[in-house]
Design a protein around this motif. Structure first.
Motif, PDB file in Angstrom:
ATOM      1  N   PHE A  51      -6.933 -10.975   4.181  1.00 20.31           N
ATOM      2  CA  PHE A  51      -7.321 -11.532   2.880  1.00 20.31           C
ATOM      3  C   PHE A  51      -6.358 -11.157   1.761  1.00 20.31           C
ATOM      4  O   PHE A  51      -6.419 -11.747   0.682  1.00 20.31           O
ATOM      5  N   GLY A  52      -5.490 -10.149   1.979  1.00 14.62           N
ATOM      6  CA  GLY A  52      -4.518  -9.760   0.971  1.00 14.62           C
ATOM      7  C   GLY A  52      -5.124  -9.101  -0.248  1.00 14.62           C
ATOM      8  O   GLY A  52      -4.493  -9.066  -1.310  1.00 14.62           O
ATOM      9  N   VAL A  53      -6.332  -8.564  -0.127  1.00 21.59           N
ATOM     10  CA  VAL A  53      -7.013  -7.971  -1.274  1.00 21.59           C
ATOM     11  C   VAL A  53      -6.474  -6.574  -1.555  1.00 21.59           C
ATOM     12  O   VAL A  53      -5.893  -5.918  -0.680  1.00 21.59           O
ATOM     13  N   ALA A  54      -6.670  -6.106  -2.777  1.00 25.79           N
ATOM     14  CA  ALA A  54      -6.295  -4.746  -3.135  1.00 25.79           C
ATOM     15  C   ALA A  54      -7.244  -3.758  -2.455  1.00 25.79           C
ATOM     16  O   ALA A  54      -8.397  -4.082  -2.159  1.00 25.79           O
ATOM     17  N   TYR A  55      -6.755  -2.561  -2.236  1.00 30.64           N
ATOM     18  CA  TYR A  55      -7.575  -1.558  -1.549  1.00 30.64           C
ATOM     19  C   TYR A  55      -8.850  -1.255  -2.325  1.00 30.64           C
ATOM     20  O   TYR A  55      -9.914  -1.042  -1.732  1.00 30.64           O
ATOM     21  N   ARG A  56      -8.766  -1.247  -3.635  1.00 27.27           N
ATOM     22  CA  ARG A  56      -9.945  -0.942  -4.441  1.00 27.27           C
ATOM     23  C   ARG A  56     -10.983  -2.059  -4.399  1.00 27.27           C
ATOM     24  O   ARG A  56     -12.153  -1.844  -4.728  1.00 27.27           O
ATOM     25  N   CYS A  63     -16.156   3.953   2.713  1.00 25.74           N
ATOM     26  CA  CYS A  63     -14.733   4.288   2.747  1.00 25.74           C
ATOM     27  C   CYS A  63     -14.110   3.979   1.387  1.00 25.74           C
ATOM     28  O   CYS A  63     -14.275   2.873   0.866  1.00 25.74           O
ATOM     29  N   SER A  64     -13.397   4.938   0.833  1.00 21.05           N
ATOM     30  CA  SER A  64     -12.738   4.741  -0.455  1.00 21.05           C
ATOM     31  C   SER A  64     -11.331   4.174  -0.269  1.00 21.05           C
ATOM     32  O   SER A  64     -10.764   4.222   0.832  1.00 21.05           O
ATOM     33  N   ALA A  65     -10.768   3.660  -1.363  1.00 19.00           N
ATOM     34  CA  ALA A  65      -9.409   3.130  -1.312  1.00 19.00           C
ATOM     35  C   ALA A  65      -8.404   4.227  -0.986  1.00 19.00           C
ATOM     36  O   ALA A  65      -7.433   4.002  -0.254  1.00 19.00           O
ATOM     37  N   THR A  66      -8.641   5.422  -1.500  1.00 24.00           N
ATOM     38  CA  THR A  66      -7.738   6.540  -1.214  1.00 24.00           C
ATOM     39  C   THR A  66      -7.746   6.878   0.268  1.00 24.00           C
ATOM     40  O   THR A  66      -6.690   7.137   0.862  1.00 24.00           O
ATOM     41  N   THR A  67      -8.914   6.857   0.881  1.00 25.86           N
ATOM     42  CA  THR A  67      -9.001   7.134   2.317  1.00 25.86           C
ATOM     43  C   THR A  67      -8.272   6.079   3.129  1.00 25.86           C
ATOM     44  O   THR A  67      -7.581   6.395   4.098  1.00 25.86           O
ATOM     45  N   ILE A  68      -8.399   4.817   2.736  1.00 28.15           N
ATOM     46  CA  ILE A  68      -7.713   3.741   3.457  1.00 28.15           C
ATOM     47  C   ILE A  68      -6.205   3.953   3.415  1.00 28.15           C
ATOM     48  O   ILE A  68      -5.521   3.895   4.448  1.00 28.15           O
ATOM     49  N   ARG A  69      -5.677   4.225   2.226  1.00 28.86           N
ATOM     50  CA  ARG A  69      -4.235   4.417   2.095  1.00 28.86           C
ATOM     51  C   ARG A  69      -3.764   5.672   2.821  1.00 28.86           C
ATOM     52  O   ARG A  69      -2.709   5.660   3.476  1.00 28.86           O
ATOM     53  N   ARG A  70      -4.541   6.746   2.714  1.00 27.85           N
ATOM     54  CA  ARG A  70      -4.128   7.987   3.367  1.00 27.85           C
ATOM     55  C   ARG A  70      -4.132   7.838   4.881  1.00 27.85           C
ATOM     56  O   ARG A  70      -3.186   8.242   5.557  1.00 27.85           O
ATOM     57  N   ARG A  71      -5.178   7.224   5.432  1.00 25.28           N
ATOM     58  CA  ARG A  71      -5.246   7.035   6.891  1.00 25.28           C
ATOM     59  C   ARG A  71      -4.167   6.063   7.349  1.00 25.28           C
ATOM     60  O   ARG A  71      -3.575   6.243   8.415  1.00 25.28           O
TER      61      ARG A  71
END
Length: 277
Positions: A51-56, A63-71
């Motif tokens: 979908f190309g959506v932003a992590y937030r 699950c938070s956006a920070t967790t997605i990026r960190r993992r």
């Protein structure tokens, strides 16, 4: 509606899960918050890719956006997306067979509004920031290698780095490989490179009407990238390693989808889809 059908994503997850390295609990008291399940992050990354959506935009209580990026970064550092892509290629080659006697290479320019390491002035979008993907596919359009660069890079200088991706197949390459290219590669430098590599070539001639030949399969695969994965249509990532990881992830989905479609008429297996994908 799921981002990717379960018949495609479940086998990919099974392979991906097996690649995830064990995580040691380094907390001295062992009383920190429970780790977010890998499957939750995996599904979130698929949503980002498709979908190309932003992590937030997709973070929630699970699950938070920070967790997605960190993992995501942990898995990239472990080389998991590249390994997943290679496993899918090996599986396709074993069950269907890759047509490496004929490979096709072409470039594709997409928007990169955030700039970054793989961005440059786009010659087709009034000088706005863009990213070029130099994609190589086999004779049936299965993606087998990709190189990212700024949109202002010419196709021809990226050819050697793209063909170097064939090294991932080791000694299983055919004795003779024919490289199919469009008129953007029509130069003595390109022909000298292919002669040095020992490859035959079919290159469209500049100034003559469009000569499609066998190159249409790479155009179709570029369409699969841009129409099926919004993250690849508008590149909002800044770091090249993240862009390459998402490309490898998309390739794994494309290869698996094609494998199921081709195997549907050849094999029988448990949980086989009721109709051809």
């Amino acid at each position: 509606m799921p981002a990717v059908p379960s018949s495609v994503i479940e086998p990919i997850w099974c392979q991906f899960e097996a690649l995830i390295p064990a995580v040691a609990d380094k907390h001295p008291l062992g009383c920190h918050r429970p780790r977010v399940p890998d499957r939750v992050v995996f599904d979130k990354l698929i949503q980002v890719l498709v979908f190309g959506v932003a992590y937030r935009k997709i973070e929630d209580a699970s699950c938070s956006a920070t967790t997605i990026r960190r993992r995501r970064d942990e898995w990239i550092a472990a080389g998991m997306f590249t390994r997943l892509e290679q496993i899918c290629l090996d599986g396709y080659d074993k069950m269907i067979g890759l047509e490496l006697e004929n490979v096709v290479v072409d470039g594709c320019i997409v928007k990169a509004p955030c700039g970054g390491q793989a961005a440059g002035p786009s010659p087709v979008d009034r000088g706005k920031q863009g990213t070029k993907r130099s994609l190589m596919v086999d004779g049936q359009g299965i993606p087998i290698g990709c190189v990212t660069a700024g949109a202002n890079r010419n196709d021809s200088p990226l050819l050697e780095a793209t063909l170097d991706k064939l090294a991932r197949f080791g000694f299983d390459l055919p004795e003779q490989i024919t490289v199919h290219l469009d008129a953007g590669y029509d130069s003595h430098k390109t022909r000298d490179l292919l002669d040095t590599l020992g490859c035959d070539h079919q290159i469209s001639t500049k100034g003559e009407p469009l000569q499609a030949g066998a190159r249409w399969v790479v155009e179709r695969t570029n369409s699969w990238h841009t129409r099926g994965f919004r993250k690849l249509q508008i590149c909002t990532e800044v770091r090249t390693r993240v862009i390459d990881a998402f490309i490898a992830f998309a390739n794994a989905i494309i290869i698996t989808r094609r494998l199921i479609a081709q195997a549907w008429t050849r094999y029988r297996w448990n949980n086989r889809p009721h109709k051809q994908p």
